[in-house]
Design a protein around this motif. Sequence first.
Motif, PDB file in Angstrom:
ATOM      1  N   PHE A 176       0.648  -1.470  -0.076  1.00  0.00           N
ATOM      2  CA  PHE A 176       0.032  -0.262   0.099  1.00  0.00           C
ATOM      3  C   PHE A 176       0.768   1.427  -0.489  1.00  0.00           C
ATOM      4  N   LYS A 177       1.009   1.726  -1.519  1.00  0.00           N
ATOM      5  CA  LYS A 177       1.902   2.706  -1.491  1.00  0.00           C
ATOM      6  C   LYS A 177       1.112   4.335  -0.884  1.00  0.00           C
ATOM      7  N   ARG A 178       1.650   4.866   0.319  1.00  0.00           N
ATOM      8  CA  ARG A 178       0.916   5.850  -0.295  1.00  0.00           C
ATOM      9  C   ARG A 178       1.650   7.225   0.757  1.00  0.00           C
ATOM     10  N   THR A 179       0.963   8.639   0.148  1.00  0.00           N
ATOM     11  CA  THR A 179       1.738   9.754   0.528  1.00  0.00           C
ATOM     12  C   THR A 179       1.169  10.460   2.263  1.00  0.00           C
ATOM     13  N   PHE A 180      -0.240   9.809   2.079  1.00  0.00           N
ATOM     14  CA  PHE A 180      -0.999  10.518   3.306  1.00  0.00           C
ATOM     15  C   PHE A 180      -1.231   9.777   4.857  1.00  0.00           C
ATOM     16  N   ASP A 181      -1.441   9.802   5.470  1.00  0.00           N
ATOM     17  CA  ASP A 181      -1.313   9.757   7.042  1.00  0.00           C
ATOM     18  C   ASP A 181      -2.412   8.706   6.876  1.00  0.00           C
ATOM     19  N   LEU A 182      -3.009   7.602   7.737  1.00  0.00           N
ATOM     20  CA  LEU A 182      -3.739   7.271   8.274  1.00  0.00           C
ATOM     21  C   LEU A 182      -4.135   7.130   9.707  1.00  0.00           C
ATOM     22  N   VAL A 183      -5.263   6.775  10.007  1.00  0.00           N
ATOM     23  CA  VAL A 183      -5.704   6.816  11.508  1.00  0.00           C
ATOM     24  C   VAL A 183      -7.407   6.233  11.706  1.00  0.00           C
ATOM     25  N   LEU A 184      -7.690   6.136  12.847  1.00  0.00           N
ATOM     26  CA  LEU A 184      -8.206   5.071  12.989  1.00  0.00           C
ATOM     27  C   LEU A 184      -9.145   6.095  13.149  1.00  0.00           C
TER      28      LEU A 184
END
Length: 384
Positions: free
Chosen positions: A84-92
Amino acid sequence: MSVVGFDIGIMNCYIAVAKMGGIECIDNEYGDRCTPAIVSFGSKNRCIGIAAKHQSVMNAKNTISDFKRFHGQILIDSIDQTKFKRTFDLVLVENKIGMKVMYLDNEQHFSIEQITAMLLSKLKSTAEIDLKRPVSDCVISVPYFFTNAERNSMLAAARIAGLNCLRLMNDTTAAALTYGIYKDFPAADEKATIVAFVDMGHSAFQVSICAFNKGKFKVLATAFDPYLGGRNFDEILVEYFCSEFKTKYKLDVKSNIRAFLRLNEECEKLKKLISTNSIDIPLNIECLMNDLDVTGKMNRAQFEELCAELLKRIEIPVKSVMEQINFKPEDISAVEIIGGAIRIQAVKEKIIQLFGKNISTTLNADEAIAKGCALQDPGNFFPK
């Protein structure tokens, strides 16, 4: 009854509607049938589709792309970061995976259902403008390998967008419907016509074998590799040129997100050119980083050598789907190919080799799934 069909891909989306006596994919506001599956958040507004793609390099941290595969995910630590390539941040968000962005100068958290609903709302608006009437009923495509949790998450997104999703249709089932709806097949009591559908999109590879008789068809078997697609071939090129530019220009492209995204875009274009040319294809990028212009080149033979391991992975789903029903290549009447990445010459040659016959391009590789979703028939043509 005909409904609006949405092919929601990981990279791109297509909308199909019934008009002019047939099923057609419609244009967005840019006159393009392809709408990128991207949502970008800014200090004053929110952009979706092509407008969001234009901001993906300058506003990388607040631009959400490749988010379809986060549906149904509940643990951030369970995400395989290599896939899962991404530039954004993950949160719950409400005990599910969501995204953290700066929107209207405030930090905001959105669930995956909300992000997908934003995209669906945009597609819904595009369909309403074309049809000149409100749109509610729809059919949305999903990969075969989507779990119940992922499917329920997609349905939730449709409800948020004000859509009544009549059903989620598997990608290759939708393509099979598009293929069979206008063709003449043997009667129900005669031997069925067997067709293989091979779909390679941006991030997944799916194979299905279907049996067609007059007025109906049946999916006999399906197999897939959920992490094999055009993106993998792009990444091979990116890694190659990152290494070359580090040696040649002393540039660490991976350390600069904008430079890295620009290189990704150029490598995707290069991949398409390599697939249609056997000569050396140049890669030139002005001011990639540190005010340096960079140049490189690649040809098809080099590309196929670099991608040898990826091409081997195609064999596993194809052999699996044949073994499930104990079929041999000679039992297959035709092999239909769909998906954007299927245009890679080495991929097509591999499929020809595995099935032992020439591939067929009856279907529009990009639009077939959306058109199948738009064909909502209450009769026996749909597989149960």
